[in-house]
Design an enzyme around this catalytic site. Structure first.
Site, PDB file in Angstrom:
ATOM      1  N   GLU A 150       0.927  -1.124   0.022  1.00  0.00           N
ATOM      2  CA  GLU A 150       0.114   0.056  -0.114  1.00  0.00           C
ATOM      3  C   GLU A 150       0.929   1.158  -0.182  1.00  0.00           C
ATOM      4  O   GLU A 150       1.564   1.449   0.928  1.00  0.00           O
ATOM      5  CB  GLU A 150      -0.971   0.167   1.173  1.00  0.00           C
ATOM      6  CG  GLU A 150      -1.915   1.296   1.280  1.00  0.00           C
ATOM      7  CD  GLU A 150      -2.462   1.242   2.711  1.00  0.00           C
ATOM      8  OE1 GLU A 150      -3.479   2.302   2.752  1.00  0.00           O
ATOM      9  OE2 GLU A 150      -2.285   0.448   3.618  1.00  0.00           O
ATOM     10  N   GLU A 233     -10.138   8.842   6.099  1.00  0.00           N
ATOM     11  CA  GLU A 233      -9.975   7.910   7.359  1.00  0.00           C
ATOM     12  C   GLU A 233     -10.296   8.634   8.522  1.00  0.00           C
ATOM     13  O   GLU A 233      -9.357   9.291   9.201  1.00  0.00           O
ATOM     14  CB  GLU A 233      -8.584   7.176   7.474  1.00  0.00           C
ATOM     15  CG  GLU A 233      -8.157   6.039   6.318  1.00  0.00           C
ATOM     16  CD  GLU A 233      -6.993   5.514   6.650  1.00  0.00           C
ATOM     17  OE1 GLU A 233      -6.799   4.289   6.474  1.00  0.00           O
ATOM     18  OE2 GLU A 233      -6.135   6.221   7.140  1.00  0.00           O
TER      19      GLU A 233
END
Length: 386
Positions: A150, A233
């Site tokens: 990622e 997030e």
């Protein structure tokens, strides 16, 4: 900070998310509200927008527009030393078998000529969150489950949160300077690029970040780009956060050439011949583990030449405690036989003048309780512990 996967979902929940997309008509033409935990829809005939409330049972809703989305409700509260509560986002490519319309992903990095993208965010105060642009890669053309790598570009962060792992330096990419962090959440490796101040909009080539990650030895050109996502997030609050617009393409048909970079070259160079550190006990080693989780850890190793002469090429040897196995490394060639670890310099960090230091790091698996190695030797000479 350690966090679990963004979307660990049981098959039934995946099916539920798919049903919501069907109910919404699949392609949102007018503003659409999504409150289902894994609900999603498509926009522009190209992108998927997902609610992705994976870390809490508390309610979250998003309003999907023709160009992006905004958070209209977010009741979850996460521990700022742990994982966020969700990742509402827009993406191109494939995420847990949910693929965007007409996508050419997954595609091998070596076949990508460019990946132009642009993003425009709206931020709010009084909430704890990050605004992220995520790039997912895997050694296989994976369309489901967890990718191994990622790349996370932090456009903004609010509150006492930080990227996974620890800082490993800086990089100049897309006309900006980024602080680079490296670590693992226990399921996939993560390299994060942290902006020093909030960026509300930006147009750039995603390949610049992929090439930098490749230069750090984290992936190869044979790996596959599987998806590119942008969103938030949130840990606490977040109503009003919005992706105003998102555009992302992946162009193939040419070989990607890394642009000029200030980062080290790939870890493929042979180490230069080594000479013993001069002056008896001519070295010191500082060994730290900035990130430890239940089945793994990352380690940072700082080597300093404390002797009176120059070291031309170095080999550091030591033994890891039982239950520790190195899986990947950066800024050194690291091998392991049993408990014995051998770390050798790369072409760019083999020379240490008196008083000079260099560092390398690695990720390892862990079985049992973590502990650090106790003794080190550089080119056959014992080092002191810093």
């Amino acid at each position: 900070m350690k966090r679990p996967l963004r979307a660990i979902v049981a098959a039934g929940l995946l099916a539920a998310g798919s049903i919501v997309a069907v109910i919404l008509g699949g392609n949102a033409s007018a503003d659409t509200q999504i409150c289902d935990q894994y609900g999603s829809t498509t926009i522009g005939g190209k992108y998927v927008v997902q609610n992705n409330r994976w870390g809490t049972t508390a309610q979250q809703c998003i309003n999907v527009t023709s160009t992006g989305f905004s958070i209209t409700r977010q009741d979850g509260v996460g521990n700022t030393s742990g994982a966020p509560v969700s990742y509402p986002s827009i993406f191109v490519g494939c995420h847990y078998t949910n693929c965007s319309p007409g996508t050419n992903l997954p595609v091998q990095v070596k076949n990508i000529s460019s990946a132009p993208g642009s993003i425009s965010y709206n931020y709010v105060s009084g909430a704890i969150y990050d605004a992220a642009y995520d790039i997912w890669l895997d050694p296989t053309p994976k369309k489901d489950g967890v990718n191994q790598m990622e790349i996370m570009i932090w456009f903004n962060r609010q509150g006492s949160i930080q990227p996974i792992g620890s800082p490993v330096g800086n990089a100049s990419i897309a006309g900006r300077t980024w602080e680079v962090w490296r670590g693992s959440n226990g399921s996939n490796n993560v390299i994060s690029y942290l902006a020093p101040s909030a960026i509300t909009s930006m147009s750039f080539d995603v390949m610049a970040f992929i090439n930098d990650t490749r230069s750090r030895g984290a992936i190869t050109s044979d790996w596959y780009l599987t998806s590119i996502q942008a969103g938030f997030e949130p840990w606490q609050g977040g109503v009003g956060l919005a992706v105003n617009s998102f555009s992302q393409s992946v162009n193939t048909g040419g070989t990607s050439t890394p642009p000029p970079s200030t980062t080290p070259p790939p870890q493929t160079s042979s180490p230069s011949p080594t000479t013993p550190p001069p002056g008896g006990s001519g070295c010191s080693v500082k060994y730290t583990a900035p990130s430890v989780w239940n089945n793994g850890f990352t380690a940072d190793v700082l080597i300093t030449n404390t002797g009176s002469g120059t070291i031309n090429g170095w080999t550091l040897t030591y033994n890891l405690p039982s239950g520790q196995t190195v899986t990947s490394a950066w800024n050194a060639t690291v091998s392991q036989s049993g408990s014995a670890v051998t770390a050798r310099n790369l072409s760019y960090n083999g020379t240490l003048s008196p008083g000079a230091s260099t560092s390398f790091g690695y990720q390892a698996t862990l079985s049992g309780t973590y502990s650090s190695p106790t003794s080190f030797s550089l080119n056959g000479v014992a080092c002191t512990r810093a």
